[in-house]
Write a protein that holds these residues in place. Structure first.
Motif, PDB file in Angstrom:
ATOM      1  N   ASN A  62       5.846  71.607 -25.656  1.00 30.52           N
ATOM      2  CA  ASN A  62       5.729  72.658 -24.648  1.00 30.52           C
ATOM      3  C   ASN A  62       5.111  73.927 -25.226  1.00 30.52           C
ATOM      4  O   ASN A  62       4.350  74.616 -24.542  1.00 30.52           O
ATOM      5  N   ARG A  63       5.420  74.221 -26.481  1.00 33.66           N
ATOM      6  CA  ARG A  63       4.803  75.398 -27.122  1.00 33.66           C
ATOM      7  C   ARG A  63       3.309  75.187 -27.343  1.00 33.66           C
ATOM      8  O   ARG A  63       2.520  76.123 -27.234  1.00 33.66           O
ATOM      9  N   ARG A  64       2.919  73.954 -27.661  1.00 35.61           N
ATOM     10  CA  ARG A  64       1.503  73.667 -27.892  1.00 35.61           C
ATOM     11  C   ARG A  64       0.695  73.754 -26.599  1.00 35.61           C
ATOM     12  O   ARG A  64      -0.449  74.182 -26.595  1.00 35.61           O
ATOM     13  N   LEU A  70       4.207  66.162 -19.720  1.00 35.63           N
ATOM     14  CA  LEU A  70       4.023  65.082 -20.685  1.00 35.63           C
ATOM     15  C   LEU A  70       2.854  64.190 -20.294  1.00 35.63           C
ATOM     16  O   LEU A  70       2.098  63.726 -21.167  1.00 35.63           O
ATOM     17  N   VAL A  71       2.669  63.954 -18.997  1.00 39.11           N
ATOM     18  CA  VAL A  71       1.549  63.124 -18.534  1.00 39.11           C
ATOM     19  C   VAL A  71       0.224  63.794 -18.876  1.00 39.11           C
ATOM     20  O   VAL A  71      -0.703  63.164 -19.408  1.00 39.11           O
ATOM     21  N   GLU A  72       0.112  65.081 -18.589  1.00 43.94           N
ATOM     22  CA  GLU A  72      -1.130  65.813 -18.853  1.00 43.94           C
ATOM     23  C   GLU A  72      -1.382  65.962 -20.345  1.00 43.94           C
ATOM     24  O   GLU A  72      -2.535  65.905 -20.802  1.00 43.94           O
ATOM     25  N   GLN A  73      -0.326  66.152 -21.125  1.00 39.48           N
ATOM     26  CA  GLN A  73      -0.481  66.225 -22.579  1.00 39.48           C
ATOM     27  C   GLN A  73      -0.963  64.894 -23.139  1.00 39.48           C
ATOM     28  O   GLN A  73      -1.795  64.855 -24.053  1.00 39.48           O
ATOM     29  N   SER A  74      -0.444  63.804 -22.583  1.00 39.39           N
ATOM     30  CA  SER A  74      -0.883  62.480 -23.028  1.00 39.39           C
ATOM     31  C   SER A  74      -2.362  62.264 -22.718  1.00 39.39           C
ATOM     32  O   SER A  74      -3.111  61.733 -23.553  1.00 39.39           O
ATOM     33  N   ARG A  75      -2.776  62.677 -21.541  1.00 42.06           N
ATOM     34  CA  ARG A  75      -4.200  62.556 -21.195  1.00 42.06           C
ATOM     35  C   ARG A  75      -5.066  63.373 -22.146  1.00 42.06           C
ATOM     36  O   ARG A  75      -6.162  62.957 -22.521  1.00 42.06           O
ATOM     37  N   ALA A  76      -4.575  64.545 -22.523  1.00 41.64           N
ATOM     38  CA  ALA A  76      -5.362  65.434 -23.383  1.00 41.64           C
ATOM     39  C   ALA A  76      -5.550  64.870 -24.785  1.00 41.64           C
ATOM     40  O   ALA A  76      -6.605  65.061 -25.389  1.00 41.64           O
ATOM     41  N   VAL A  77      -4.542  64.175 -25.302  1.00 39.12           N
ATOM     42  CA  VAL A  77      -4.625  63.716 -26.703  1.00 39.12           C
ATOM     43  C   VAL A  77      -4.906  62.221 -26.836  1.00 39.12           C
ATOM     44  O   VAL A  77      -5.437  61.784 -27.870  1.00 39.12           O
ATOM     45  N   LEU A 352       4.742  58.909 -29.812  1.00 38.58           N
ATOM     46  CA  LEU A 352       3.308  58.733 -30.070  1.00 38.58           C
ATOM     47  C   LEU A 352       2.528  59.983 -29.660  1.00 38.58           C
ATOM     48  O   LEU A 352       1.670  60.467 -30.410  1.00 38.58           O
ATOM     49  N   ILE A 353       2.832  60.519 -28.481  1.00 38.71           N
ATOM     50  CA  ILE A 353       2.174  61.753 -28.022  1.00 38.71           C
ATOM     51  C   ILE A 353       2.483  62.900 -28.974  1.00 38.71           C
ATOM     52  O   ILE A 353       1.598  63.701 -29.329  1.00 38.71           O
TER      53      ILE A 353
END
Length: 371
Positions: A62-64, A70-77, A352-353
């Motif tokens: 969340n800080r990053r 979590l879904v959007e962070q997974s898409r980003a990385v 993994l994320i």
């Protein structure tokens, strides 16, 4: 449930506390004592420490990227394809998770208060209420939390106080009559429910106001600490009152409420206590349905998630009335299979994320330092 909805960090922490304590306060004490006996409180300490580690990972992500779930962070990385592969089991287990909570509500009613009421009637009533709550959005749910959480915790503390005359501290000994193994087994069970489930809460963390982000970490750690202390106190109080029976009697807190008797003026209050405990089930299921709606919206790239609220609730209702026909089946799933399922569907994608995000962040930081 619009993207513009925002809640304060305190409200989000209260939702988190409700989410972690809601159903576990009813189910965990008896099942945990059944596994670990008098050492059940040690199992809770171990499991809650694991929960703290998982929470630290959620807060790191969340800080990053404070505005990404979590879904959007997974898409980003990881990209869209791998995200779908990883989060499809995540979504399926969310359906099962919501259905399981409502099954427990039906079981609780069936074995305590509404013994003649068909389970499908109880489940239908709850899913209508839960769907309408999720439809109202996170801001309304957060405002409700302050009042309902005070009611639930107030009744829990009241039970502890009113049964104080029945406490037998000597029942707490010996602490580990069968060694360490039962305590570790119980810790694994309570890690599966509720502590491994806190991963799904990362879906709604972006709803916190930007100016409150700096306070979120401390308040959520405090919420998890209060949750652990509440469960430990409930386990210890049930052992001191019920002794060897504390592991064999389901719904320990409700059983304690049945023993309340004060000078012929306060007695038979278990129904009031029972309905206050049901608030916890209802609130956790509402939050889980809200999370499922958010996940489906982001995975399917929907413009208006309000259209899928009642269809998703209906699917969960069908699961709740068809998945388990025997109470023993649900107990076996929670105690043996559920920790493994949450590890594979919740923890593994999250780790993994987290790992890829951590590596990318530090590689980028190292590259910037070179220039």
């Amino acid at each position: 449930m619009n993207k513009q909805e925002r809640v304060s960090s305190i409200q989000m922490s209260m939702l988190f506390l409700f989410f972690m304590t809601g159903s576990s306060i009813v189910i965990v004490p008896a099942s945990l004592t059944n596994f670990a006996g008098n050492g059940a409180w040690i199992s809770l300490i171990i499991a809650s420490a694991t929960g703290m580690l998982l929470l630290s990972g959620i807060l790191y992500l969340n800080r990053r990227a404070p505005e990404l779930s979590l879904v959007e962070q997974s898409r980003a990385v990881l990209g869209n394809g791998l995200t779908l592969v990883l989060l499809l089991p995540f979504t399926c287990v969310l359906f099962w998770n919501i259905a399981g909570i409502v099954i427990e509500i039906g079981t609780f009613f069936k074995s305590t208060m509404l013994k003649e009421t068909p389970t499908y009637a109880v489940n239908t009533m709850f899913f209508i209420t839960i769907a309408m709550t999720a439809l109202a959005g996170i801001e309304v749910i957060a405002r409700m939390a302050a009042v309902l959480m005070s009611l639930m915790f107030g009744f829990i503390i009241l039970v502890w106080i009113l049964v104080a005359g029945l406490y037998h501290p000597e029942y707490l000994l010996p602490i580990m009559p069968d060694g360490v193994r039962p305590i570790l087994s119980a810790a694994y069970v309570v890690y599966g429910f509720p502590y491994s489930e806190l991963i799904v809460f990362s879906i709604i963390l972006p709803f916190v106001h930007k100016e409150d982000k700096s306070k979120l970490g401390k308040q959520m750690y405090l919420a998890l600490l209060i949750n652990a202390l509440t469960l430990i106190a409930s386990v210890i109080s049930s052992i001191m009152v019920l002794g060897p029976l504390s592991g064999s009697l389901k719904y320990s807190l409700y059983q304690l409420a049945r023993l309340i008797y004060f000078q012929e003026t306060i007695e038979r209050v278990e129904s009031v206590i029972g309905f206050s405990l049901i608030i916890g089930f209802y609130f956790k299921a509402s939050i889980l349905l809200l999370i499922l709606i958010k996940v489906m919206k982001e995975l399917l790239r929907l413009e208006n998630e309000r259209l899928i609220v009642f269809p998703l609730a209906f699917i969960c209702l069908l699961l709740s009335v068809t998945t388990y026909t025997q109470e023993s089946e649900l107990t076996e799933i929670v105690n043996t299979t559920w920790p493994l399922i949450t590890n594979l569907a919740y923890i593994l994608p999250f780790l993994l994320i987290l790992l890829v995000t951590f590596i990318r962040f530090h590689m980028k930081k190292h590259k910037n330092q070179q220039f």
